[in-house]
Design an enzyme around this catalytic site. Structure first.
Site, short mmCIF file in Angstrom:
data_model
loop_
_atom_site.label_atom_id
_atom_site.label_comp_id
_atom_site.label_asym_id
_atom_site.label_seq_id
_atom_site.Cartn_x
_atom_site.Cartn_y
_atom_site.Cartn_z
N GLU A 177 62.41 71.25 75.53
CA GLU A 177 63.11 70.40 75.03
C GLU A 177 63.19 69.81 73.98
O GLU A 177 62.39 68.54 74.19
CB GLU A 177 64.15 69.23 75.55
CG GLU A 177 64.61 67.94 75.49
CD GLU A 177 65.59 67.91 76.54
OE1 GLU A 177 65.16 67.46 76.86
OE2 GLU A 177 66.23 66.67 76.09
N LYS A 219 66.61 73.60 75.25
CA LYS A 219 67.25 72.69 74.87
C LYS A 219 67.41 71.96 73.59
O LYS A 219 65.95 71.61 73.71
CB LYS A 219 66.96 71.37 75.92
CG LYS A 219 67.86 70.40 76.10
CD LYS A 219 67.72 69.89 77.83
CE LYS A 219 68.59 68.67 77.47
NZ LYS A 219 68.60 67.69 78.94
P1 13P Z 1 71.12 62.64 76.76
O1 13P Z 1 72.48 63.48 77.08
O2 13P Z 1 71.33 61.52 77.53
O3 13P Z 1 70.98 63.10 76.15
O4 13P Z 1 70.31 63.94 77.90
C1 13P Z 1 69.84 64.43 77.80
C2 13P Z 1 68.73 64.75 78.07
O5 13P Z 1 67.55 65.68 79.31
C3 13P Z 1 67.57 63.20 77.52
O6 13P Z 1 66.63 64.31 78.51
#
Ligand code: 13P
Length: 341
Positions: A177, A219
């Site tokens: 991510e 992600k």
């Molecule tokens: P949000 O969808 O609130 O951005 O959070 C996703 C997430 O896992 C952040 O690390």
């Protein structure tokens, strides 16, 4: 590395019509979200709230897996089962956040690097023993004056790749991510450039560390105008920029892409995902959601720490997950917002 096992877990995480529930807020982040609603952030309140989420009847129709925080994976739901055991029983794959947070990057004022590699192999082994089958590591990239710097992008990309290789060695699917933050007054064009450079660096490092792409999930953040931008791009522009950026940077053998919501409203996050599926483009990977706030905001507001509101909060979560499941197939329309939750 058990490639087949990784691949089958990753496939299940991005199965058609399903997304991943992010419920891995660290204790300080959970406290912030609770405090905004006047909920006291005790260990028991955090447990009760997350119990509500994973015991929502029928959630696994739209939610393939859920990302837990270290505290939660050690807790029990009200029926006495440990969270990962209960989740596995109801068809929600348990995952775990394994980074230890974004810290100031030395020499780069205003930029962060995510830590957590030291001792990670041992921590992963413990989580495997608890039933976790996938992991998450979040890097944050800030857009601003002279930012993101190449130094910040490279440091985060390298850490993401080393984390992903360790997760796969342990038999767990890494969610990689790199979040380009929505905070600021930048334009969508600036976000496109920052996201493009970041994803290029991330996939270069993943290749360098021999990460098996069919056994991972990206992600991603959407390519979107900053929250304070004077002229924010509309839904079709966000969808178009995001898909173009991903097609140009994400190899076709990545198992799937799941978006974070990053501070978008619930409805925006759903509409953007839906619009991406209606651009008429052939996508080489499933494109779905892994939202925290855009799934949890309403349920948390309804619950407010009061057990009398549990069923209504669960109905709101079910409804939001259903709409996002529809959006992940391009089948959402605004009229569905008004359907009884
Ligand atoms: P949000 O969808 O609130 O951005 O959070 C996703 C997430 O896992 C952040 O690390």
């Amino acid at each position: 590395m058990n490639r087949q096992g990784l691949e089958s877990t990753a496939k299940a995480m991005v199965a058609a019509g399903k997304g991943i529930l992010a419920m891995d807020e660290s204790a300080p982040t959970c406290k912030k979200r609770f405090q905004a609603l006047g909920i006291e952030s005790t260990e028991e309140n955090r447990r009760t709230y997350r119990d509500l989420l994973v015991t929502t009847e029928g959630l696994s129709q739209f939610i393939s897996g859920a990302i837990l925080f270290d505290e939660t994976i050690r807790q029990k739901v009200s029926n006495g089962m440990l969270f990962p055991d209960h989740m596995t029983k109801v068809g929600i794959i348990p995952g775990i956040k394994v980074d230890t947070g974004a810290k100031d990057l030395a020499g780069f004022p205003g930029e962060k690097v995510t830590e957590g590699l030291d001792g990670l192999r041992e921590r992963l082994a413990e989580y495997v023993g608890m039933g976790a089958r996938f992991t998450k590591w979040r890097a944050v990239i800030t857009i601003g004056d002279g930012m993101p710097s190449q130094g910040c992008i490279d440091a985060n990309a390298h850490a993401l790749a080393r984390y992903a290789a360790l997760a796969q060695e342990a038999g767990m699917v890494p969610i990689v991510e790199p979040e380009v933050l929505i905070d600021g007054s930048h334009t969508i064009a600036q976000c496109y450039d920052a996201t493009h450079s970041t994803l290029r660096a991330v996939f270069r490092e993943l290749a360098g560390q021999r990460v098996y792409l069919p056994g991972m999930v990206l992600k991603a953040s959407m390519v979107i105008s900053g929250l304070e931008c004077a002229d924010r791009a509309g839904i079709s522009e966000v969808a178009d920029h995001t898909v173009r950026c991903l097609l140009d940077t994400v190899p076709a053998d990545v198992q799937g892409v799941a978006f974070l919501s990053g501070g978008q409203s619930n409805e925006e996050a759903t509409a953007h995902l839906n619009a991406m599926h209606n651009l008429g483009k052939d996508l080489p990977w499933p494109l779905t959601f892994s939202y925290a706030r855009a799934l949890q905001q309403r349920p948390m507001e309804i619950w407010r720490g009061d057990g009398a509101n549990t069923a209504a909060a669960q109905a709101a979560l079910y409804h939001r997950a259903k709409l996002n499941g529809a959006a992940s197939l391009g089948n959402y329309d605004e009229g569905m917002e008004k359907q009884a939750a």
